[in-house]
Scaffold this motif. Structure first.
Motif, PDB file in Angstrom:
ATOM      1  N   ASP A 205     105.005  -2.522 114.494  1.00 42.82           N
ATOM      2  CA  ASP A 205     104.841  -1.912 115.816  1.00 42.82           C
ATOM      3  C   ASP A 205     103.622  -2.525 116.497  1.00 42.82           C
ATOM      4  OD1 ASP A 205     104.381  -0.330 118.037  1.00 42.82           O
ATOM      5  OD2 ASP A 205     104.671   1.571 116.996  1.00 42.82           O
ATOM      6  N   SER A 206     103.864  -3.420 117.456  1.00 42.39           N
ATOM      7  CA  SER A 206     102.756  -4.112 118.108  1.00 42.39           C
ATOM      8  C   SER A 206     101.838  -3.144 118.839  1.00 42.39           C
ATOM      9  CB  SER A 206     103.277  -5.173 119.080  1.00 42.39           C
ATOM     10  OG  SER A 206     104.066  -4.576 120.098  1.00 42.39           O
ATOM     11  N   SER A 207     102.390  -2.071 119.399  1.00 45.46           N
ATOM     12  CA  SER A 207     101.566  -1.100 120.110  1.00 45.46           C
ATOM     13  C   SER A 207     100.592  -0.413 119.164  1.00 45.46           C
ATOM     14  CB  SER A 207     102.435  -0.048 120.805  1.00 45.46           C
ATOM     15  OG  SER A 207     103.214  -0.644 121.817  1.00 45.46           O
ATOM     16  N   ALA A 208     101.067  -0.062 117.959  1.00 47.19           N
ATOM     17  CA  ALA A 208     100.192   0.583 116.977  1.00 47.19           C
ATOM     18  C   ALA A 208      99.076  -0.359 116.553  1.00 47.19           C
ATOM     19  CB  ALA A 208     101.006   1.029 115.765  1.00 47.19           C
ATOM     20  N   VAL A 209      99.420  -1.620 116.282  1.00 50.06           N
ATOM     21  CA  VAL A 209      98.410  -2.593 115.853  1.00 50.06           C
ATOM     22  C   VAL A 209      97.377  -2.814 116.947  1.00 50.06           C
ATOM     23  CG1 VAL A 209      98.032  -5.014 115.215  1.00 50.06           C
ATOM     24  CG2 VAL A 209      99.954  -3.737 114.216  1.00 50.06           C
ATOM     25  N   GLN A 210      97.845  -2.963 118.188  1.00 52.23           N
ATOM     26  CA  GLN A 210      96.928  -3.289 119.277  1.00 52.23           C
ATOM     27  C   GLN A 210      96.090  -2.099 119.721  1.00 52.23           C
ATOM     28  OE1 GLN A 210      99.862  -6.862 120.853  1.00 52.23           O
ATOM     29  NE2 GLN A 210      99.554  -5.088 122.126  1.00 52.23           N
ATOM     30  N   SER A 211      96.589  -0.876 119.533  1.00 50.85           N
ATOM     31  CA  SER A 211      95.815   0.286 119.942  1.00 50.85           C
ATOM     32  C   SER A 211      94.850   0.745 118.858  1.00 50.85           C
ATOM     33  CB  SER A 211      96.748   1.442 120.319  1.00 50.85           C
ATOM     34  OG  SER A 211      97.485   1.883 119.200  1.00 50.85           O
ATOM     35  N   LEU A 212      95.180   0.485 117.596  1.00 47.82           N
ATOM     36  CA  LEU A 212      94.348   0.979 116.497  1.00 47.82           C
ATOM     37  C   LEU A 212      93.379  -0.057 115.947  1.00 47.82           C
ATOM     38  CD1 LEU A 212      96.985   2.965 114.358  1.00 47.82           C
ATOM     39  CD2 LEU A 212      95.043   3.944 115.590  1.00 47.82           C
ATOM     40  N   CYS A 213      93.671  -1.342 116.143  1.00 49.64           N
ATOM     41  CA  CYS A 213      92.970  -2.378 115.374  1.00 49.64           C
ATOM     42  C   CYS A 213      92.006  -3.225 116.201  1.00 49.64           C
ATOM     43  CB  CYS A 213      93.993  -3.289 114.692  1.00 49.64           C
ATOM     44  SG  CYS A 213      95.077  -2.383 113.561  1.00 49.64           S
ATOM     45  N   ASP A 214      90.922  -3.642 115.518  1.00 51.68           N
ATOM     46  CA  ASP A 214      89.953  -4.572 116.099  1.00 51.68           C
ATOM     47  C   ASP A 214      90.378  -6.019 115.867  1.00 51.68           C
ATOM     48  OD1 ASP A 214      88.102  -2.339 116.582  1.00 51.68           O
ATOM     49  OD2 ASP A 214      87.811  -2.368 114.420  1.00 51.68           O
ATOM     50  N   ARG A 215      91.038  -6.246 114.729  1.00 54.23           N
ATOM     51  CA  ARG A 215      91.507  -7.574 114.340  1.00 54.23           C
ATOM     52  C   ARG A 215      92.896  -7.453 113.752  1.00 54.23           C
ATOM     53  NH1 ARG A 215      87.620  -8.916 109.802  1.00 54.23           N
ATOM     54  NH2 ARG A 215      89.090 -10.563 109.284  1.00 54.23           N
ATOM     55  N   ALA A 216      93.565  -8.586 113.649  1.00 51.83           N
ATOM     56  CA  ALA A 216      94.864  -8.614 112.977  1.00 51.83           C
ATOM     57  C   ALA A 216      94.953  -9.882 112.138  1.00 51.83           C
ATOM     58  CB  ALA A 216      96.007  -8.554 113.989  1.00 51.83           C
ATOM     59  N   LEU A 217      95.641  -9.762 111.003  1.00 45.80           N
ATOM     60  CA  LEU A 217      95.899 -10.887 110.115  1.00 45.80           C
ATOM     61  C   LEU A 217      97.394 -11.166 110.126  1.00 45.80           C
ATOM     62  CD1 LEU A 217      93.808  -9.752 106.980  1.00 45.80           C
ATOM     63  CD2 LEU A 217      93.001 -11.009 108.984  1.00 45.80           C
ATOM     64  N   LEU A 218      97.776 -12.405 110.345  1.00 52.75           N
ATOM     65  CA  LEU A 218      99.185 -12.788 110.350  1.00 52.75           C
ATOM     66  C   LEU A 218      99.485 -13.587 109.087  1.00 52.75           C
ATOM     67  CD1 LEU A 218     101.985 -13.125 111.586  1.00 52.75           C
ATOM     68  CD2 LEU A 218     101.093 -15.023 112.957  1.00 52.75           C
ATOM     69  N   LEU A 219     100.393 -13.055 108.266  1.00 49.48           N
ATOM     70  CA  LEU A 219     100.818 -13.744 107.048  1.00 49.48           C
ATOM     71  C   LEU A 219     102.167 -14.396 107.275  1.00 49.48           C
ATOM     72  CD1 LEU A 219      99.923 -11.155 104.232  1.00 49.48           C
ATOM     73  CD2 LEU A 219      98.475 -12.877 105.307  1.00 49.48           C
ATOM     74  N   GLU A 220     102.325 -15.591 106.740  1.00 45.53           N
ATOM     75  CA  GLU A 220     103.579 -16.324 106.843  1.00 45.53           C
ATOM     76  C   GLU A 220     103.772 -17.090 105.540  1.00 45.53           C
ATOM     77  OE1 GLU A 220     107.022 -17.930 109.043  1.00 45.53           O
ATOM     78  OE2 GLU A 220     105.756 -16.165 109.218  1.00 45.53           O
ATOM     79  N   ASN A 221     104.861 -16.769 104.819  1.00 45.72           N
ATOM     80  CA  ASN A 221     105.169 -17.424 103.543  1.00 45.72           C
ATOM     81  C   ASN A 221     103.999 -17.360 102.561  1.00 45.72           C
ATOM     82  OD1 ASN A 221     107.758 -18.223 104.463  1.00 45.72           O
ATOM     83  ND2 ASN A 221     106.866 -20.003 105.486  1.00 45.72           N
ATOM     84  N   GLY A 222     103.328 -16.212 102.533  1.00 47.01           N
ATOM     85  CA  GLY A 222     102.252 -16.011 101.574  1.00 47.01           C
ATOM     86  C   GLY A 222     100.918 -16.605 101.963  1.00 47.01           C
ATOM     87  N   ASN A 223     100.826 -17.162 103.167  1.00 44.96           N
ATOM     88  CA  ASN A 223      99.580 -17.772 103.634  1.00 44.96           C
ATOM     89  C   ASN A 223      99.042 -17.015 104.836  1.00 44.96           C
ATOM     90  OD1 ASN A 223      99.641 -20.135 101.826  1.00 44.96           O
ATOM     91  ND2 ASN A 223     101.459 -20.696 103.018  1.00 44.96           N
ATOM     92  N   LEU A 224      97.726 -17.029 104.990  1.00 48.60           N
ATOM     93  CA  LEU A 224      97.094 -16.439 106.163  1.00 48.60           C
ATOM     94  C   LEU A 224      97.061 -17.497 107.256  1.00 48.60           C
ATOM     95  CD1 LEU A 224      95.527 -14.151 107.552  1.00 48.60           C
ATOM     96  CD2 LEU A 224      93.443 -14.996 106.457  1.00 48.60           C
ATOM     97  N   VAL A 225      97.901 -17.321 108.293  1.00 47.19           N
ATOM     98  CA  VAL A 225      98.009 -18.347 109.330  1.00 47.19           C
ATOM     99  C   VAL A 225      97.154 -18.034 110.549  1.00 47.19           C
ATOM    100  CG1 VAL A 225     100.304 -19.070 108.583  1.00 47.19           C
ATOM    101  CG2 VAL A 225     100.088 -17.293 110.308  1.00 47.19           C
ATOM    102  N   LYS A 226      96.740 -16.771 110.717  1.00 45.88           N
ATOM    103  CA  LYS A 226      95.865 -16.450 111.843  1.00 45.88           C
ATOM    104  C   LYS A 226      95.106 -15.162 111.577  1.00 45.88           C
ATOM    105  CE  LYS A 226      95.659 -16.323 116.903  1.00 45.88           C
ATOM    106  NZ  LYS A 226      94.698 -17.445 116.928  1.00 45.88           N
TER     107      LYS A 226
END
Length: 408
Positions: A205-226
């Motif tokens: 839920d992008s709204s939950a992440v953007q309203s609650l969080c200061d930062r976000a981590l994006l995982l892709e195939n087991g790697n931290l891409v952003k």
């Protein structure tokens, strides 16, 4: 207080096939044994979390999100790297994890909270609040095997948050609850945040992440891409979801200072986006309620059997304020040819609260960008709304009321 509450360094998890249980046991004792095969589900993750910080963890199914949380909580052993935690963790991971189906909800509260390290007297003192928050009535004293998934989640969340933790970890378990209880959960999460609790939350839920969080981590195939600002991370996440064999994803710096994500096959592209006032003049600052026209010019670079334009207006946190597309308005275009240019003019009143907003555009073939993503463009336009002529109000929407006052 230290600047780091949680430190993850070169963290990895592999599932190894040793060929026999004896060889696996020998590996636990430190004996060097060869493996038949190994599959890495997470590798090379490093990041720090400060006290009171709120982190969203996003990624497609199988990206390694739940594995990461289990490694942080210690319910799974890492294959390499380290996790260092400077406080008490409360976690809501797999639904009902640790619950005995033959015990009642009340008995499971004693069991679960005991495993969290709390004395029976402290649990008893908190029991009334736990039961009240869960709101499952007489089922609280019935076996958990008689519970629905929503009831299990209610008890699990209530016991996990009965005592404010240093770190609260929430997986997708909240998604099974009803809307009323989700609001109740997020209210408690926000209260914990205000009191200094660090939050790690996995959500689609992008709204939950953007309203609650200061930062976000994006995982892709087991790697931290952003690792970055939530709106930019969610933009890249959406682009990766839409990525197909012939599509591309680019991330560049926008004039607003934020990162702009553009993805798609390029068979159609937005060439120009501008906001016009009633005189047809481009504007960057708009009065609350002012009539405007959003003009979007598109160029086709290939044969497109069906073209749909979608747009989304977002607030400064990247949360959706309003969006629609020409599929929903029954204005899709058929058989668009290479070199053809189309102008879309979208008229609406700017009934938004004061603040900074952005517009994202999508050129697709249906109502979603997950089928044919010709172009997805975030931050296609940035503009500001000011209250120059309306009565004072608060909020993100201008909904002028008619208030009647009379003696009762």
């Amino acid at each position: 207080m230290s600047d780091t509450l949680l430190s993850v360094r070169n963290l990895g998890k592999a599932y190894r096939d040793y060929g026999s249980e004896w060889r696996r046991f020998a590996s636990w004792l430190g004996v060097a044994v060869s493996v038949r095969s190994e599959q890495w589900v997470l590798r090379g993750l490093s990041f720090d979390v400060a006290p009171g910080e709120s982190i969203g963890i996003v990624g497609q199914n199988g990206a390694g999100k739940s594995t990461l949380l289990k490694l942080i909580t210690g319910t799974m052993r890492a294959s390499e790297g380290s996790v260092r935690v400077g406080g008490r963790i409360a976690a809501i991971l797999e639904l009902g994890m640790g619950f005995d189906p033959d015990l009642t909800g009340r008995e499971n509260v004693y069991h679960a909270a005991g495993l969290m390290g709390f004395a029976r007297a402290a649990i008893s003192a908190a029991m009334t609040d736990i039961e009240s928050f869960a709101e499952i009535g007489e089922y609280f004293d019935e076996p958990v095997r008689t519970y629905s998934s929503g009831m299990q989640m209610r008890v699990a969340f209530s016991v996990a948050t009965a005592f404010r933790p240093d770190i609260l970890i929430v997986d997708e378990a909240l998604s099974v609850g009803d809307a009323y209880f989700q609001h109740k959960c997020f209210k408690r999460i926000r209260e914990f945040r205000e009191q200094g609790t660090t939050l790690l939350i996995v959500s689609h839920d992008s709204s939950a992440v953007q309203s609650l969080c200061d930062r976000a981590l994006l995982l892709e195939n087991g790697n931290l891409v952003k690792d970055g600002e939530p709106a930019a991370v969610m933009d890249l996440y959406n682009a990766l979801i839409a990525e197909r064999e012939n599509s591309s994803v680019s991330v560049t710096s926008h004039a607003s200072g934020r990162e702009q994500t553009i993805s798609g096959t390029g068979e159609a592209r937005v060439e120009d986006v501008v906001l016009l006032n009633t005189q047809g003049e481009p504007v960057e600052f708009v009065d609350v309620g002012q009539p405007v026209t959003l003009r979007i010019r598109v160029a086709a670079h290939a044969d497109i059997p069906r073209l749909v334009l979608g747009y989304m207006i977002k607030d400064r946190l990247g949360q959706a304020v309003f969006g629609t597309n020409t599929h929903h308005t029954h204005q899709e275009l058929e058989e668009v040819r290479p070199g053809q240019r189309i102008e879309f003019r979208i008229n609406f009143p700017m009934n938004f609260g004061p603040g900074s907003y952005s517009i994202s555009t999508a050129l697709v073939s249906t109502e979603t960008h997950l089928v044919n993503n010709y172009e997805w463009r975030d931050l296609a336009l940035v503009f500001n709304v000011s209250n120059l002529s309306r009565q004072v109000f608060v909020g993100s929407a201008w909904v002028p009321p008619q208030i009647e006052v009379a003696s009762a």
